[in-house]
Design an enzyme around this catalytic site. Structure first.
Site, PDB file in Angstrom:
ATOM      1  N   TYR A 213       0.936  -1.242   0.102  1.00 14.08           N
ATOM      2  CA  TYR A 213       0.134  -0.007   0.180  1.00 14.08           C
ATOM      3  C   TYR A 213       0.866   1.195  -0.026  1.00 14.08           C
ATOM      4  CZ  TYR A 213      -3.570  -3.316   1.553  1.00 14.08           C
ATOM      5  OH  TYR A 213      -4.402  -4.371   1.448  1.00 14.08           O
TER       6      TYR A 213
ATOM      7  N   HIS B  68      -6.990   0.199  -2.314  1.00  8.08           N
ATOM      8  CA  HIS B  68      -6.348  -0.932  -2.573  1.00  8.08           C
ATOM      9  C   HIS B  68      -4.831  -1.153  -2.740  1.00  8.08           C
ATOM     10  CE1 HIS B  68     -10.398  -2.660  -3.562  1.00  8.08           C
ATOM     11  NE2 HIS B  68     -10.665  -1.414  -4.402  1.00  8.08           N
TER      12      HIS B  68
ATOM     13  N   LYS C 210      -3.040  -5.397  -9.968  1.00  6.96           N
ATOM     14  CA  LYS C 210      -2.019  -5.063  -9.282  1.00  6.96           C
ATOM     15  C   LYS C 210      -0.689  -5.357 -10.303  1.00  6.96           C
ATOM     16  CE  LYS C 210      -4.051  -7.145  -5.112  1.00  6.96           C
ATOM     17  NZ  LYS C 210      -4.595  -5.662  -4.749  1.00  6.96           N
TER      18      LYS C 210
END
Length: 407
Positions: A323, A334, A365
């Site tokens: 993060y 997210h 991601k």
């Protein structure tokens, strides 16, 4: 009538108006004297396949003994001969042809070809130029390294390349490899004094400061319905080792993997205390995880120093998820990256790489690999080379981001 090429070693010589026809207007080959050009085997095969060459006369087969004419071969014979003579010719041809069909000009990335001037690694096979650019302008878009599905790819130094992986059915998957350094914006300093208990594979802080979890996103609260215990926080061994190495966590006691109690720590973590809390946590980490613990700890600390927040990536098959900007866990964004820790000499199999990248993309991601040499051997003092007994390290971490690419 289309011109004929003559194979000379590892290139095909084409005369007539070849320079204007192929090099000046379409970026094939390299100029020789006059209007002649030299084509690489891959370029010549592509032109043969398209019908832009009438044929190629092979070395040693120039003249038919009966007719006295040059004996030309077509695409099929030339392709088979080249596959036998040139390393990885078939997979390189497939990638070259695919990128040409996508509108790119390409050159072999070696001297004396035009692409040999590009500042790329030796493992690069071709340079593909920006659309609208030619080998003369030299604006490289993709340094392309061609890889077969069953080959392996060194992780070190891969940043800056485009991987073109050819699978067993001749389909091509492209990956972009770049510097994956992670920089965050989480401005949080852990409290100076926190005390925990070292268990078999984690540390519990019974009266943890609220912001250690809520703002620093350290650990996981020990919660449940109608809980009578408040403020207990479970830290992973990596989290606890990092906090202890910075002098922010002490231990009141420890319990080994068999459930036996250990001596109380003196609560300090200074340079003169060889058996401080960090040493105990690192030793436990090595006992339950082996040398991987040191590598993961080095990467964890690097991420925290870059103001990113790493948390376990177990659910995604990775070491960490990260993060970048945590203000409070009540408003948690997210995670942006999946991080897998590997040794500097790690070699990817294309299947492994595809799996990691596909999974990361599926959960939105970025896939990042952290290469570090910590844990590659013993240092002669009871620890692993690169990390001292208290989890401090000066080891470099090379960051590598890999993602799918559509040229």
């Amino acid at each position: 009538m289309q011109p004929t090429g003559h194979l000379r070693g590892d290139f095909v010589r084409v005369a007539g108006d070849a320079r204007q026809r192929f090099y000046d207007s379409r970026g094939y080959g390299r100029p020789l004297s006059g209007d002649e050009i030299a084509l690489s085997r891959v370029e010549a095969a592509h032109l043969l396949f398209r019908g832009d060459l009438s044929g190629v006369v092979l070395d040693g087969e120039e003249t038919d003994a009966t007719s006295g004419d040059d004996r030309e071969v077509g695409f099929e014979r030339f392709f088979v001969e080249s596959a036998a003579a040139a390393d990885r010719f078939a997979v390189r041809y497939l990638v070259y042809s695919d990128l040409r069909d996508r509108g790119f000009y390409l050159s072999p990335a070696r001297e004396p070809w035009p692409g040999g001037d590009a500042a790329v690694a030796d493992a690069v096979d071709f340079v593909a130029y920006e659309r609208g650019s030619t080998p003369d302008t030299g604006d490289v878009k993709y340094p392309v390294q061609v890889v077969g599905e069953r080959e392996s790819v060194p992780a070190a130094g891969l940043a800056g390349r485009t991987l073109a992986v050819v699978d067993e059915e001749s389909d091509i998957t492209y990956f972009a490899a770049d510097d994956g350094a992670i920089e965050g914006d989480t401005a949080y300093e852990p409290p100076a004094q926190t005390t925990g208990v070292l268990l078999a594979d984690r540390v519990v802080v019974w009266d943890a400061p609220a912001d250690l979890y809520e703002r620093g996103f350290y650990g996981q609260p020990l919660t449940g319905r109608a809980a009578a215990v408040d403020g207990a926080l479970q830290l992973s061994l990596v989290e606890a080792a990092a906090l202890a190495a910075d002098g922010r966590l002490s231990l009141s006691a420890s319990v080994d993997a068999a459930g036996r109690g250990g001596a109380e720590s003196d609560g300090t973590a200074d340079e003169t205390t060889p058996d401080g809390p960090a040493a105990a946590i690192v030793a436990r980490g090595r006992a339950v995880e082996g040398e991987r613990f040191d590598r993961r700890l080095a990467v964890y600390r690097s991420l925290r120093e870059a103001d990113a927040v790493p948390k376990t990536g177990f659910k995604f098959g990775a070491d960490f998820r990260t993060y970048l900007d945590v203000e409070t866990v009540d408003d948690l964004p997210h995670s942006e990256h999946l991080v897998r820790v590997v040794e500097p000499d790690h070699r990817f199999s294309p299947r492994e790489l595809s799996l990691d990248v596909r999974l990361a993309g599926g959960v939105r991601k970025e896939m990042v690999f952290a290469l570090t040499g910590v844990g590659d051997g013993t240092d002669g003092a009871g620890g692993w080379a690169g990390t001292d007994s208290r989890g401090r390290t000066d080891a470099d971490v090379e960051w590598l981001s890999v993602g799918r690419l559509t040229p």
